[in-house]
Design a protein around this motif. Structure first.
Motif, PDB file in Angstrom:
ATOM      1  N   UNK A 103       0.845  -1.201   0.000  1.00  0.00           N
ATOM      2  CA  UNK A 103       0.000   0.000   0.000  1.00  0.00           C
ATOM      3  C   UNK A 103       0.878   1.246   0.000  1.00  0.00           C
ATOM      4  N   UNK A 104       1.955   1.223   0.789  1.00  0.00           N
ATOM      5  CA  UNK A 104       2.881   2.357   0.792  1.00  0.00           C
ATOM      6  C   UNK A 104       3.487   2.556  -0.582  1.00  0.00           C
ATOM      7  N   UNK A 105       3.861   1.471  -1.235  1.00  0.00           N
ATOM      8  CA  UNK A 105       4.458   1.551  -2.574  1.00  0.00           C
ATOM      9  C   UNK A 105       3.441   2.064  -3.593  1.00  0.00           C
ATOM     10  N   UNK A 106       2.226   1.536  -3.538  1.00  0.00           N
ATOM     11  CA  UNK A 106       1.200   1.929  -4.513  1.00  0.00           C
ATOM     12  C   UNK A 106       0.753   3.376  -4.336  1.00  0.00           C
ATOM     13  N   UNK A 107       0.731   3.868  -3.105  1.00  0.00           N
ATOM     14  CA  UNK A 107       0.278   5.237  -2.846  1.00  0.00           C
ATOM     15  C   UNK A 107       1.418   6.250  -2.851  1.00  0.00           C
ATOM     16  N   UNK A 108       2.649   5.774  -2.742  1.00  0.00           N
ATOM     17  CA  UNK A 108       3.780   6.689  -2.639  1.00  0.00           C
ATOM     18  C   UNK A 108       3.901   7.331  -1.269  1.00  0.00           C
ATOM     19  N   UNK A 109       3.199   6.796  -0.265  1.00  0.00           N
ATOM     20  CA  UNK A 109       3.264   7.327   1.098  1.00  0.00           C
ATOM     21  C   UNK A 109       4.211   6.433   1.905  1.00  0.00           C
TER      22      UNK A 109
END
Length: 388
Positions: A103-109
């Protein structure tokens, strides 16, 4: 961090030139003709050096007695005597963040997963009565982004500050071919100590002891393979508004980091009467609480006595997840369980609340069959208020 330069993890070979070798065939600058460099192979030494310089102030910000947080050496030193211990037992833990990273990778967060990394290790130390002292991380990626790497390590440093431990070492590995560009993985290694006489094992737990629950911040860092599947089934993207968290996107709400319970649990231990802790991670309450119980004892938890964050109601509904599966996959609102002697409940509760915890009296220890179990009754993920 110690060993700070990214290192390709495929096999490498040193070449020794013997007498008579045709050294004139090697290009002078390493890139002449068809010659290759490490950067051509996908490993950017300059980017790694830039990341080390960017994170040095972050490591220094976690300084504590006993640690020297300067980066660049081959090994990290820690002085237990300088940390105030006289007869210490060392306690160690290692963990990762799991597929929450997707999720961090997909959102860039990338700002919060470092906190998760520290939490998953440090919370496992404090349940033994240990004070986390030092932390090392392993950050592996396909192609190093200095900006993302700094955000990740900034989260690790923040987690270390919350846990009271020093970030004294780590490794950054750039591994093209092992990870796609933009992908990364994290692992953490934490060492703590407790005075020999104060190690908590759960062996003094008895029938009649009280079970206190400390509220979680949400999903924390477990069950995200199921979480991601449920989000996919719902038809929402991580950029859409979260139906369970007003004002946040789905991605932002799910990336809320794991709560670090170290300082509050150490305060509870100091108050006296704490007999055991259980960090509620993968396996939920039903599988983690029995790990601290002696044979012949059972934890009886009333699921109506603590509030359930709305994210769990949404996950249960959207995924059609059965209650037993919810209870053994997610924390369902309780991130840490504390087993306390009845006469110490008031003092321990006061210490925990003073440290910022939301504390709930959720059950009792009872005698029963030989193998310890944890039974949660009356749990309903749709209920957001606790019944007292």
């Amino acid at each position: 961090m110690v060993q700070p330069r990214r290192r390709e993890k495929s096999a490498t070979r040193e070449t020794t030139l013997t007498k008579g070798a045709a050294i004139s065939s090697f290009p002078e600058n390493g890139r002449g003709g068809n010659g290759l460099s490490y950067r051509d192979a996908g490993v950017d030494i300059d980017a790694g050096d830039a990341l080390v310089e960017a994170i040095k102030p972050l490591a220094r910000s976690t300084m504590r007695p006993g640690a020297d947080t300067e980066l660049g050496g081959f090994g990290a030193l820690f002085d237990l005597r300088a940390a105030g211990f006289t007869d210490p037992i060392l306690v160690s833990s290692t963990d990762g963040v799991g597929t929450k990273l997707k999720i961090a990778i997909d959102t860039g967060i990338h700002d919060f997963v470092g906190i998760d990394l520290v939490a998953m290790c440090a919370n496992d130390l404090v349940v033994q009565g240990a004070e986390p002292l030092l932390f090392l991380d392993y950050f592996a990626t396909g192609r190093l982004s200095v900006e993302a790497g700094r955000a990740i390590v900034a989260g690790i440093a923040e987690g270390c500050r919350q846990a009271g431990c020093a970030l004294i070492g780590g490794e950054t590995a750039e591994m093209p071919g092992m990870y796609a560009d933009g992908d990364y993985d994290l692992a953490g290694f934490c060492v703590g100590a407790a005075e020999r006489a104060n190690v908590i094992t759960g062996r003094t737990i008895r029938a009649g002891d009280v079970i206190l629950g400390l509220a979680s911040h949400g999903v924390h860092s477990n069950g995200f393979s199921l979480v991601r599947r449920i989000v996919e089934r719902s038809g929402l993207s991580f950029a859409d508004a979260a139906p369970f968290a007003p004002g946040k996107t789905v991605g932002e709400a799910l990336l809320v980091p794991t709560r670090i319970y170290v300082k509050s649990c150490l305060a509870a231990i100091k108050a006296g009467g704490v007999k055991g802790f259980a960090h509620i991670t993968g396996g939920g309450m039903t599988e983690n609480v029995p790990r601290v119980l002696p044979k012949g004892l059972h934890a009886m938890i009333d699921g109506r006595r603590f509030p359930v964050p709305t994210v769990f109601a949404w996950l249960a509904e959207q995924g059609g997840v059965a209650l037993p599966e919810m209870l053994r996959t997610f924390n369902c609102g309780i991130g840490m369980v504390v087993v306390v002697a009845p006469e110490a409940v008031a003092a321990v509760t006061q210490a925990l609340e003073a440290a910022g915890e939301a504390v709930y009296d959720i059950g009792r220890i009872e005698a029963g069959a030989e193998d310890p179990t944890c039974v949660v009754s009356g749990f309903d993920p749709r209920r957001t208020r606790a019944e007292r």
